[in-house]
Scaffold this active site. Structure first.
Site, mmCIF file in Angstrom:
data_model
loop_
_atom_site.group_PDB
_atom_site.id
_atom_site.type_symbol
_atom_site.label_atom_id
_atom_site.label_comp_id
_atom_site.label_asym_id
_atom_site.label_seq_id
_atom_site.Cartn_x
_atom_site.Cartn_y
_atom_site.Cartn_z
ATOM 1 N N HIS A 43 0.830 -1.204 0.000
ATOM 2 C CA HIS A 43 0.000 0.000 0.000
ATOM 3 C C HIS A 43 0.871 1.263 0.000
ATOM 4 C CE1 HIS A 43 -3.400 -2.695 0.498
ATOM 5 N NE2 HIS A 43 -2.666 -3.329 1.411
ATOM 6 N N GLU A 87 -2.388 0.301 7.650
ATOM 7 C CA GLU A 87 -1.493 -0.773 7.208
ATOM 8 C C GLU A 87 -0.257 -0.214 6.518
ATOM 9 O OE1 GLU A 87 -1.607 -4.721 4.253
ATOM 10 O OE2 GLU A 87 -3.402 -3.482 4.527
ATOM 11 N N HIS A 120 2.628 -7.197 4.327
ATOM 12 C CA HIS A 120 1.267 -6.706 4.520
ATOM 13 C C HIS A 120 0.787 -6.991 5.943
ATOM 14 C CE1 HIS A 120 0.042 -5.756 0.294
ATOM 15 N NE2 HIS A 120 1.122 -6.480 0.058
ATOM 16 N N GLU A 122 1.344 -11.820 5.518
ATOM 17 C CA GLU A 122 0.296 -11.136 6.283
ATOM 18 C C GLU A 122 0.660 -11.309 7.759
ATOM 19 O OE1 GLU A 122 -1.963 -9.273 5.193
ATOM 20 O OE2 GLU A 122 -2.657 -9.913 3.208
#
Length: 365
Positions: free
Chosen positions: A176, A190, A243, A325
């Site tokens: 992101h 995030e 992430h 993640e």
């Protein structure tokens, strides 16, 4: 003019060549006719620390075509928020110019490792300049030097589809950024967490002798395909995308790692030759399991396992690629942990340990 009728001006030494010594100030008013009328003068002595720094070349490795730029004794009256090192070879002007971001070391110095792989594998004289970024965001020059580089013969990389080559170059992709915050819960985004964790992983890998290439080092938006395109243009061995997860239920927590699963309905756009390469998939599997195992052992987090999806950055990247993640921001307990420097350090150490385990298994380097 101030609210009480007084007048005030702030004088910066940076507007006067940063000089120390006696400063003379004269004051004039300007009347309605435009005439200057002297009101008086004052003097003040300033002892200014000028912008300065020492650029040193270290660890010039003629076998790998790499060298370190070390910056010491760095001072600036306007503050220091970062250090950037533009480097280019003397071949063909500045067509291989790269602005390298230096990393601050524990002793207060800054360091960056430069590779001929980032400069078209050119041999010869490399020009090195130093700039610091001050508190206002302005780049201020503090020195320059040069070094003679011997680049080894270019033999390719996994990012170019040669899976037998290991350059000890890792591509890190902080998820992101910019107007894309990613998951956002409890006032936490995030995009900020992925960048903070990437910074720690990068510093630790470099301390272990790896070179690191990154998608972004600031709060900037980068298109998904452009992330893979940049990785494929590098000489990196692996691609690691960082992430933070989210779920519809606030009870879900844990860590999971993904590698690529081809889906017929999502054909590759820029990586048709390599996206489903069996060697790439096998090496991605090894990398995913090495990092996932290391993360679970280090954190004690719930093991959500190694999974496969056709995420764009995994599909379009030629090198073995994984997407991490590192917890669920939608879970209040994990969100609280993820914001602490202690837990971020634990995650970074585990990611580095997993990457090292992958290299030991796949390349014996």
């Amino acid at each position: 003019k101030q609210a009480n009728g007084d007048y005030k001006v702030t004088v910066r030494s940076s507007n006067h060549k940063g000089d120390s010594g006696l400063y003379n100030s004269h004051v004039y008013l300007v009347d309605n006719a435009g005439k200057f009328i002297g009101l008086g003068g004052k003097q003040v002595t300033l002892d200014i620390t000028k912008t300065q720094g020492t650029l040193t070349i270290a660890n010039n490795d003629k076998n790998r075509g790499t060298f370190d730029v070390v910056i010491t004794n760095l001072t600036n009256p306007g503050g220091i928020t970062g250090v950037v090192i533009p480097v280019w070879s003397d071949q063909n002007g500045q067509d291989d110019l790269v602005w390298h971001n230096a990393t601050k070391q524990e002793d207060g110095s800054y360091k960056v490792t430069v590779s001929a792989s980032q400069h078209k594998w050119n041999s010869g004289k490399y020009i090195v300049h130093g700039y610091l970024t001050d508190a206002s965001g302005k780049n201020v020059s503090f020195g320059a030097t040069s070094v003679d580089v011997v680049a080894p013969k270019k033999i390719g990389s996994a990012s170019r589809g040669n899976y037998d080559v290991f350059n000890k170059i890792v591509y890190l992709d902080a998820g992101h950024g910019g107007y894309d915050p990613g998951a956002s819960y409890f006032g936490i985004s995030e995009k900020s967490l992925t960048l903070a964790i990437q910074s720690r992983v990068k510093a630790k890998l470099e301390a272990e002798g790896y070179q690191v290439v990154t998608t972004r080092t600031s709060d900037a938006f980068v298109d998904l395909t452009d992330r893979s395109r940049a990785a494929n243009a590098s000489e990196s061995d692996i691609f690691v995308s960082i992430h933070i997860n989210a779920a519809g239920s606030s009870d879900v927590q844990g860590i999971e790692t993904y590698y690529y699963q081809p889906y017929a309905e999502y054909p590759s756009r820029i990586n048709a030759a390599y996206h489903a390469n069996p060697t790439r998939l096998s090496m991605s599997d090894t990398l995913a399991n090495a990092i996932q195992s290391s993360l679970i052992n280090a954190t004690g987090a719930q093991n959500q396992g190694v999974k496969r999806r056709t995420f764009a950055v995994l599909r379009e990247t030629t090198a073995p690629a994984v997407l991490l993640e590192l917890g669920f921001l939608s879970n209040s307990q994990e969100a609280a942990r993820l914001t602490t420097s202690v837990y971020q350090e634990t995650l970074a150490n585990a990611i580095v340990a997993g990457i090292k385990a992958y290299y030991e298994k796949e390349s014996n380097v």
